[in-house]
Design a protein around this motif. Structure first.
Motif, PDB file in Angstrom:
ATOM      1  N   VAL A 154       1.429  -1.247   0.213  1.00 50.81           N
ATOM      2  CA  VAL A 154      -0.551   0.063   0.014  1.00 50.81           C
ATOM      3  C   VAL A 154       0.665   1.293  -0.122  1.00 50.81           C
ATOM      4  CG1 VAL A 154      -1.554   1.126   1.538  1.00 50.81           C
ATOM      5  CG2 VAL A 154      -2.145  -1.256   1.156  1.00 50.81           C
ATOM      6  N   ASN A 155       0.865   1.849  -0.692  1.00 43.59           N
ATOM      7  CA  ASN A 155       1.504   3.300  -1.400  1.00 43.59           C
ATOM      8  C   ASN A 155       0.613   4.632  -0.611  1.00 43.59           C
ATOM      9  OD1 ASN A 155       4.264   2.137  -2.923  1.00 43.59           O
ATOM     10  ND2 ASN A 155       3.249   2.049  -4.156  1.00 43.59           N
TER      11      ASN A 155
ATOM     12  N   LEU B  81       5.142  10.674  -5.879  1.00 51.71           N
ATOM     13  CA  LEU B  81       4.665  10.141  -7.645  1.00 51.71           C
ATOM     14  C   LEU B  81       6.252   9.559  -7.522  1.00 51.71           C
ATOM     15  CD1 LEU B  81       3.826   8.889 -10.391  1.00 51.71           C
ATOM     16  CD2 LEU B  81       4.513  10.980 -11.311  1.00 51.71           C
ATOM     17  N   ILE B  82       7.152   9.230  -7.600  1.00 52.43           N
ATOM     18  CA  ILE B  82       8.568   8.625  -7.893  1.00 52.43           C
ATOM     19  C   ILE B  82       8.716   7.756  -6.823  1.00 52.43           C
ATOM     20  CG2 ILE B  82      10.994   8.654  -8.311  1.00 52.43           C
ATOM     21  CD1 ILE B  82      10.503  11.548  -9.219  1.00 52.43           C
ATOM     22  N   GLY B  83       8.261   8.037  -5.569  1.00 59.16           N
ATOM     23  CA  GLY B  83       8.530   6.935  -4.145  1.00 59.16           C
ATOM     24  C   GLY B  83       7.193   6.104  -4.229  1.00 59.16           C
ATOM     25  N   THR B  84       6.401   5.978  -5.135  1.00 56.18           N
ATOM     26  CA  THR B  84       5.155   5.395  -5.325  1.00 56.18           C
ATOM     27  C   THR B  84       5.565   4.668  -6.411  1.00 56.18           C
ATOM     28  OG1 THR B  84       3.607   6.274  -4.648  1.00 56.18           O
ATOM     29  CG2 THR B  84       3.179   4.727  -6.147  1.00 56.18           C
ATOM     30  N   LEU B  85       6.449   5.139  -7.785  1.00 55.86           N
ATOM     31  CA  LEU B  85       7.062   4.543  -8.257  1.00 55.86           C
ATOM     32  C   LEU B  85       7.994   2.852  -8.258  1.00 55.86           C
ATOM     33  CD1 LEU B  85       6.987   6.311 -11.909  1.00 55.86           C
ATOM     34  CD2 LEU B  85       6.820   4.089 -11.697  1.00 55.86           C
ATOM     35  N   LEU B  86       9.526   3.834  -7.321  1.00 62.65           N
ATOM     36  CA  LEU B  86      10.309   2.888  -6.842  1.00 62.65           C
ATOM     37  C   LEU B  86      10.072   2.136  -5.548  1.00 62.65           C
ATOM     38  CD1 LEU B  86      12.828   5.809  -6.562  1.00 62.65           C
ATOM     39  CD2 LEU B  86      12.696   4.235  -8.288  1.00 62.65           C
ATOM     40  N   CYS B  87       8.944   2.111  -4.678  1.00 63.31           N
ATOM     41  CA  CYS B  87       8.575   1.151  -4.380  1.00 63.31           C
ATOM     42  C   CYS B  87       8.081   0.245  -4.403  1.00 63.31           C
ATOM     43  CB  CYS B  87       7.358   1.914  -2.623  1.00 63.31           C
ATOM     44  SG  CYS B  87       7.663   3.228  -1.554  1.00 63.31           S
ATOM     45  N   CYS B  88       6.874  -0.173  -5.844  1.00 63.10           N
ATOM     46  CA  CYS B  88       6.429  -0.639  -6.951  1.00 63.10           C
ATOM     47  C   CYS B  88       7.323  -1.532  -7.268  1.00 63.10           C
ATOM     48  CB  CYS B  88       5.667  -0.393  -7.361  1.00 63.10           C
ATOM     49  SG  CYS B  88       4.067   1.024  -7.977  1.00 63.10           S
ATOM     50  N   GLN B  89       8.363  -0.757  -7.596  1.00 68.51           N
ATOM     51  CA  GLN B  89       9.961  -1.135  -8.108  1.00 68.51           C
ATOM     52  C   GLN B  89      10.232  -2.715  -7.083  1.00 68.51           C
ATOM     53  OE1 GLN B  89      13.307   1.257  -9.205  1.00 68.51           O
ATOM     54  NE2 GLN B  89      12.896  -0.109 -11.286  1.00 68.51           N
TER      55      GLN B  89
ATOM     56  N   VAL C  48       0.353   9.332  -9.542  1.00 66.34           N
ATOM     57  CA  VAL C  48      -0.513   7.692 -10.119  1.00 66.34           C
ATOM     58  C   VAL C  48      -1.354   7.163 -10.394  1.00 66.34           C
ATOM     59  CG1 VAL C  48      -1.248   6.989  -7.305  1.00 66.34           C
ATOM     60  CG2 VAL C  48       0.892   8.525  -7.304  1.00 66.34           C
ATOM     61  N   ASP C  49      -2.184   7.955 -10.612  1.00 65.90           N
ATOM     62  CA  ASP C  49      -3.332   6.701 -11.287  1.00 65.90           C
ATOM     63  C   ASP C  49      -3.116   6.036 -12.485  1.00 65.90           C
ATOM     64  OD1 ASP C  49      -4.694   7.997  -9.198  1.00 65.90           O
ATOM     65  OD2 ASP C  49      -6.077   9.697 -10.790  1.00 65.90           O
ATOM     66  N   ALA C  50      -2.186   7.210 -13.300  1.00 69.98           N
ATOM     67  CA  ALA C  50      -1.508   7.229 -14.513  1.00 69.98           C
ATOM     68  C   ALA C  50      -0.521   5.432 -14.567  1.00 69.98           C
ATOM     69  CB  ALA C  50      -0.989   7.452 -15.456  1.00 69.98           C
ATOM     70  N   LEU C  51      -0.160   5.477 -13.425  1.00 72.54           N
ATOM     71  CA  LEU C  51       1.251   4.463 -13.664  1.00 72.54           C
ATOM     72  C   LEU C  51       0.202   3.112 -12.661  1.00 72.54           C
ATOM     73  CD1 LEU C  51       2.679   2.856 -10.850  1.00 72.54           C
ATOM     74  CD2 LEU C  51       3.191   5.731  -9.797  1.00 72.54           C
ATOM     75  N   THR C  52      -0.644   3.683 -11.951  1.00 75.79           N
ATOM     76  CA  THR C  52      -1.829   2.417 -11.731  1.00 75.79           C
ATOM     77  C   THR C  52      -2.236   1.193 -12.879  1.00 75.79           C
ATOM     78  OG1 THR C  52      -2.451   3.453  -9.400  1.00 75.79           O
ATOM     79  CG2 THR C  52      -3.870   1.548 -10.153  1.00 75.79           C
ATOM     80  N   ARG C  53      -2.870   2.484 -13.630  1.00 78.19           N
ATOM     81  CA  ARG C  53      -3.252   1.407 -15.278  1.00 78.19           C
ATOM     82  C   ARG C  53      -2.610   0.694 -15.614  1.00 78.19           C
ATOM     83  NH1 ARG C  53      -6.915   6.555 -14.433  1.00 78.19           N
ATOM     84  NH2 ARG C  53      -5.610   7.392 -15.690  1.00 78.19           N
ATOM     85  N   ALA C  54      -1.214   1.631 -15.759  1.00 76.79           N
ATOM     86  CA  ALA C  54       0.002   1.207 -16.613  1.00 76.79           C
ATOM     87  C   ALA C  54       0.759  -0.466 -16.033  1.00 76.79           C
ATOM     88  CB  ALA C  54       0.883   2.236 -17.168  1.00 76.79           C
TER      89      ALA C  54
END
Ligand code: NDP
Length: 245
Positions: A86-87, A113-121, A160-166
């Motif tokens: 959960v980001n 945004l970038i923090g969320t991407l990096l945690c997903c990674q 964040v919404d766009a990265l969620t879909r991608a």
């Protein structure tokens, strides 16, 4: 679900804290991060452990890639897996763009945004190996229906919404679901300044004439994680019917 492991960023206060408690109540083992409020973080960790749930509280600044890497190394060392990420960690630096300091733009994009991407990674490789997992990003109504002075924050949450879909497209073949929850105005420290300066205008935009409790956002996260098994690539609004100004 005695073995499921959830990671929550920014779990020490506000919405993150409510998410930690809801997931603990559903039987998840939990690692959560905090950045400054160690006292609140340790009190929450003790409360969760008191329920008989294994719980780690670790310092991690999601605006730093090194800090994120260290955090997930420690989580992996302890639990060896992550089933749910959960980001939640996020900040605002509201202001009119014309006079906004550049650092307020950078910090908000970096953290939200970038923090969320990096945690997903950090969790995706393990979820790919497990052939399963769930990611829930905490977005905001501001991505779709911003208030005045939120250009940096709205841009970050729109990202964040766009990265969620991608990411949902990328990970669906391996049984990994990616969704977001977009809260409206929630009673936490973050919303205090916004409510203080724009109370009347915000009230006039709400269909349900009250602010959300953090627990109502946590309930949506728990629904996506445990019951919404046919949901992916979606942004779930939980905003009391907030309208555009
Ligand atoms: P709070 O300000 O109450 O809590 C923020 C949490 O994030 C704290 O746990 C804080 O840790 C942590 N945090 C802050 N900066 C960082 C960082 N750089 N690295 C890691 N953790 C950090 O916020 P809310 O609970 O209100 O907000 C939670 C999420 O919900 C955010 O993503 C926010 O954008 C979103 N949201 C909130 C709304 C609201 O009305 N409150 C509305 C819509 C969305 P610490 O305690 O150590 O400082």
């Amino acid at each position: 679900m005695p073995n499921k492991v959830a990671v929550v960023t920014g779990g020490s206060r506000g919405i993150g804290r409510a998410i930690v408690l809801a997931l603990a109540g559903a039987g998840y083992q939990i690692a959560f991060s905090y950045v400054r409020d160690e006292v609140a973080a340790m009190a929450l960790r003790d409360e969760v452990q008191g329920l008989g749930i294994d719980c780690l509280a670790l310092q991690c600044d999601v605006s730093s890639s090194d800090s994120i890497k260290g955090f997930f190394e420690r989580v992996d060392g302890h639990f060896q897996r992550v089933d749910l990420l959960v980001n939640n960690a996020g900040i605002t630096r509201d202001g009119l763009l014309a006079t906004m300091p550049a650092r307020d733009i950078v910090e908000v994009i970096q953290t939200n945004l970038i923090g969320t991407l990096l945690c997903c990674q950090q969790v995706v490789p393990g979820m790919l190996r497990q052939r399963g997992g769930c990611i829930v990003n905490i977005s905001s109504v501001a991505a779709q229906k911003p208030s005045k002075g939120q250009s940096n924050y709205a841009a970050a949450k729109g990202g964040v919404d766009a990265l969620t879909r991608a990411l949902a497209v990328e990970l669906a073949p391996r049984n990994i679901r990616v969704n977001a929850v977009a809260p409206g105005i929630v009673k936490t420290e973050m919303s205090t300044a916004l409510i203080g300066s724009q109370e009347e205008e915000i009230q006039s935009r709400l269909l349900i004439k009250r602010y959300a409790e953090p627990e109502e956002i946590a309930e949506a996260v728990l629904y996506i994680a445990d019951r919404g098994l046919y949901l992916t690539g979606e942004v779930l609004p939980v905003n009391g019917g907030l309208k555009m100004p």
